[in-house]
Motif scaffolding. Structure first.
Motif, mmCIF file in Angstrom:
data_model
loop_
_atom_site.group_PDB
_atom_site.id
_atom_site.type_symbol
_atom_site.label_atom_id
_atom_site.label_comp_id
_atom_site.label_asym_id
_atom_site.label_seq_id
_atom_site.Cartn_x
_atom_site.Cartn_y
_atom_site.Cartn_z
ATOM 1 N N HIS A 97 0.819 -1.225 0.000
ATOM 2 C CA HIS A 97 0.000 0.000 0.000
ATOM 3 C C HIS A 97 0.854 1.277 0.000
ATOM 4 C CE1 HIS A 97 -3.502 -2.427 0.567
ATOM 5 N NE2 HIS A 97 -3.034 -2.943 1.690
ATOM 6 N N ALA A 98 2.174 1.108 -0.072
ATOM 7 C CA ALA A 98 3.051 2.270 0.086
ATOM 8 C C ALA A 98 2.787 3.336 -0.981
ATOM 9 C CB ALA A 98 4.513 1.837 0.066
ATOM 10 N N ALA A 99 2.647 2.920 -2.234
ATOM 11 C CA ALA A 99 2.442 3.894 -3.310
ATOM 12 C C ALA A 99 1.153 4.678 -3.065
ATOM 13 C CB ALA A 99 2.390 3.179 -4.667
ATOM 14 N N GLU A 100 0.111 3.959 -2.681
ATOM 15 C CA GLU A 100 -1.187 4.602 -2.443
ATOM 16 C C GLU A 100 -1.083 5.585 -1.270
ATOM 17 O OE1 GLU A 100 -4.279 6.001 -3.320
ATOM 18 O OE2 GLU A 100 -3.408 4.579 -4.731
ATOM 19 N N THR A 101 -0.342 5.206 -0.256
ATOM 20 C CA THR A 101 -0.161 6.082 0.911
ATOM 21 C C THR A 101 0.577 7.358 0.512
ATOM 22 O OG1 THR A 101 -0.189 4.204 2.415
ATOM 23 C CG2 THR A 101 0.873 6.215 3.230
ATOM 24 N N VAL A 102 1.602 7.216 -0.313
ATOM 25 C CA VAL A 102 2.353 8.393 -0.769
ATOM 26 C C VAL A 102 1.440 9.306 -1.585
ATOM 27 C CG1 VAL A 102 4.206 9.168 -2.313
ATOM 28 C CG2 VAL A 102 4.626 7.301 -0.711
ATOM 29 N N ARG A 103 0.663 8.698 -2.476
ATOM 30 C CA ARG A 103 -0.241 9.501 -3.305
ATOM 31 C C ARG A 103 -1.253 10.262 -2.434
ATOM 32 N NH1 ARG A 103 -2.412 8.412 -8.525
ATOM 33 N NH2 ARG A 103 -1.690 6.270 -8.393
ATOM 34 N N ALA A 104 -1.809 9.556 -1.455
ATOM 35 C CA ALA A 104 -2.818 10.172 -0.587
ATOM 36 C C ALA A 104 -2.194 11.301 0.244
ATOM 37 C CB ALA A 104 -3.434 9.113 0.323
ATOM 38 N N ALA A 105 -0.996 11.060 0.761
ATOM 39 C CA ALA A 105 -0.353 12.081 1.596
ATOM 40 C C ALA A 105 -0.035 13.325 0.766
ATOM 41 C CB ALA A 105 0.915 11.511 2.231
ATOM 42 N N LEU A 106 0.471 13.119 -0.457
ATOM 43 C CA LEU A 106 0.777 14.263 -1.335
ATOM 44 C C LEU A 106 -0.498 15.045 -1.626
ATOM 45 C CD1 LEU A 106 3.302 12.613 -3.833
ATOM 46 C CD2 LEU A 106 3.800 14.516 -2.287
ATOM 47 N N GLU A 107 -1.571 14.335 -1.885
ATOM 48 C CA GLU A 107 -2.832 15.021 -2.202
ATOM 49 C C GLU A 107 -3.319 15.845 -1.018
ATOM 50 O OE1 GLU A 107 -4.522 11.947 -5.591
ATOM 51 O OE2 GLU A 107 -5.743 12.342 -3.799
ATOM 52 N N ARG A 108 -3.258 15.240 0.163
ATOM 53 C CA ARG A 108 -3.726 15.978 1.343
ATOM 54 C C ARG A 108 -2.912 17.244 1.582
ATOM 55 N NH1 ARG A 108 -4.889 11.927 6.320
ATOM 56 N NH2 ARG A 108 -6.179 10.398 5.223
ATOM 57 N N LEU A 109 -1.652 17.204 1.174
ATOM 58 C CA LEU A 109 -0.790 18.372 1.396
ATOM 59 C C LEU A 109 -0.901 19.376 0.248
ATOM 60 C CD1 LEU A 109 2.185 16.355 2.874
ATOM 61 C CD2 LEU A 109 0.841 18.046 4.116
#
Ligand code: TRP
Length: 421
Positions: free
Chosen positions: A208-220
């Motif tokens: 799930h690492a890629a998805e987590t990175v994508r989500a974190a970038l979006e939230r920021l």
């Protein structure tokens, strides 16, 4: 499962000479002060004794501060901060094993130093540490880490709102992986450091690492940022600048296994980033491919970094474009040398190539350890070349504390000299 306390070290680190790794987390009682070589007071008592983890690392930090030209008062402040960040583990006697199988360094010392060089200036000293290194579980490790970060933010008046925005993504109930939270401090003059927090995108599973990175970038606010990143074999870290930065960065680290040297030049996604040749030259130099290895007799037609993987870091500061404004390539030079003498020679060459004075690096190595460079291969853990929009390129050397073990030198030819089939 709790990787911090129960897994063995990753296979790639098997070159580290082993001593029995026990799961022991005793909180040692007051340590003796007798061997204190540098008289510095922390919280009213001297812990700069080389016989505890905190004392050992604080002694190294104080000596490095001198090399980096920091004033004595700042050095004392930072030594204090280091010791406080390690909590009870600072007082752990050094003759006990490392507090946990920290992935922060090969010998599991939860502290690593780095010197970041610019042309015409003294290098910046930084320290990376794992505040939760003494925890009995990865979840607890993360809780301790967050507590230390929040305490630092209060102390220096930093906003931690970016961390608030993404915290739940990186701290699930049952975290997985090799780290929960690391903290890096840039030790500038004045006694107030700049701070970076390193989080694990694989906390909910590497898949799930890629998805987590994508989500974190979006939230920021970096909505398209993930799509700009090059292909990768993994996402080892997600980092946030906290504190008094001119333009605080959000940083994504990518892993590139078995990277071919000619492919390194194409990994930057910066708009006005480094020339491909600049990156390739650096990778080639740090990994030990000289011109003869690339062309000429006995040339290796497919030079690859088949040992520990290359990491790249893509940093974001501008939400409008979502393009990275920074690119760094990190070479784990320790896995591509026979011994630290070679790593030092390559670091000096890289610094000279970029117009930087290598003398502080040489002084730093001597300040860290009395051992000869030929007697180990790990004092210089990584060499990195960083480009940031509007700034001169930086060369950074990551230097191990070696509080517990010296990674042995390897007598045969370096890995980099043989092509990986
Ligand atoms: N020890 C880890 C590694 O080798 C993490 C790490 C420590 C690291 N210092 C670093 C990664 C500097 C990149 C750069 O990957």
């Amino acid at each position: 499962m709790d990787p911090i306390s129960t897994t063995t070290a990753p296979a790639q680190h098997s070159a580290v000479s082993t001593r029995p790794k026990k799961r022991t987390f005793p909180i040692p009682s007051e340590s003796p002060d007798s061997a204190a070589e540098i008289p510095t007071q922390f919280s009213g008592r001297s812990v700069a004794s080389g016989s505890t983890l905190g004392g050992f690392a604080a002694g190294q930090l104080l000596r490095l501060c001198r090399v980096a030209g920091l004033a004595g008062a700042d050095a004392d402040t930072y030594a204090n901060v280091l010791v406080e960040s390690l909590g009870a583990m600072a007082e752990r006697p050094l003759d006990l094993p490392a507090p946990s199988l920290s992935f922060l360094s090969d010998d599991h010392t939860p502290v690593e130093f780095s010197l970041s060089f610019l042309p015409g200036a003294a290098p910046t000293l930084r320290v990376l540490l794992e505040p939760g290194c003494g925890a009995g579980s990865l979840a607890e490790n993360g809780r301790i880490g967050l507590g230390v970060i929040r305490a630092m933010a209060r102390r220096w008046g930093f906003a931690a709102d970016k961390l608030d925005l993404v915290q739940d993504l990186f701290f699930p109930r049952d975290p997985q992986g090799l780290l929960a939270l690391w903290c890096a401090l840039e030790l500038r003059s004045g006694g107030v450091p700049r701070m970076k927090v390193y989080l694990n995108p694989g906390a909910s599973g590497a898949e799930h690492a890629a998805e987590t990175v994508r989500a974190a970038l979006e939230r920021l606010g970096y909505r398209q940022a993930f799509a700009t990143l090059p292909a990768a074999d993994g996402y080892p870290f997600f980092a946030l600048d906290l504190g008094d930065w001119e333009s605080p960065r959000v940083k994504v680290y990518l892993r590139h296994s078995n990277l071919a040297v000619p492919d390194a030049g194409g990994l930057s996604r910066m708009q006005y980033g480094p020339a491909a040749e600049t990156v390739e030259d650096f990778v080639q130099l740090a990994a030990g491919y000289d011109d003869r290895a690339r062309s000429g007799p006995g040339a290796c037609s497919d030079p690859r970094l088949g040992g520990l993987p290359v990491l790249t870091c893509h940093s974001f500061t501008e939400t409008e474009s979502s393009l990275p404004s920074g690119f760094t390539v990190h070479i784990p030079v320790r896995d591509y040398v026979r011994h630290d003498g070679e790593a030092h020679t390559r670091a000096v060459a890289a610094l000279a190539q970029h117009g930087m004075d290598p003398a502080p690096l040489t002084q730093s190595l001597a300040a860290l350890t009395p051992r000869r460079l030929q007697d180990g291969a790990g004092l210089i853990a990584y060499l990195a070349l960083a480009h940031e929009k509007g700034r001169s390129p930086r060369v950074t050397a990551y230097i191990s504390s070696e509080a517990y073990e010296v990674r042995p030198a390897t007598p045969p030819a370096p890995q980099a000299a043989s092509p990986v089939l």
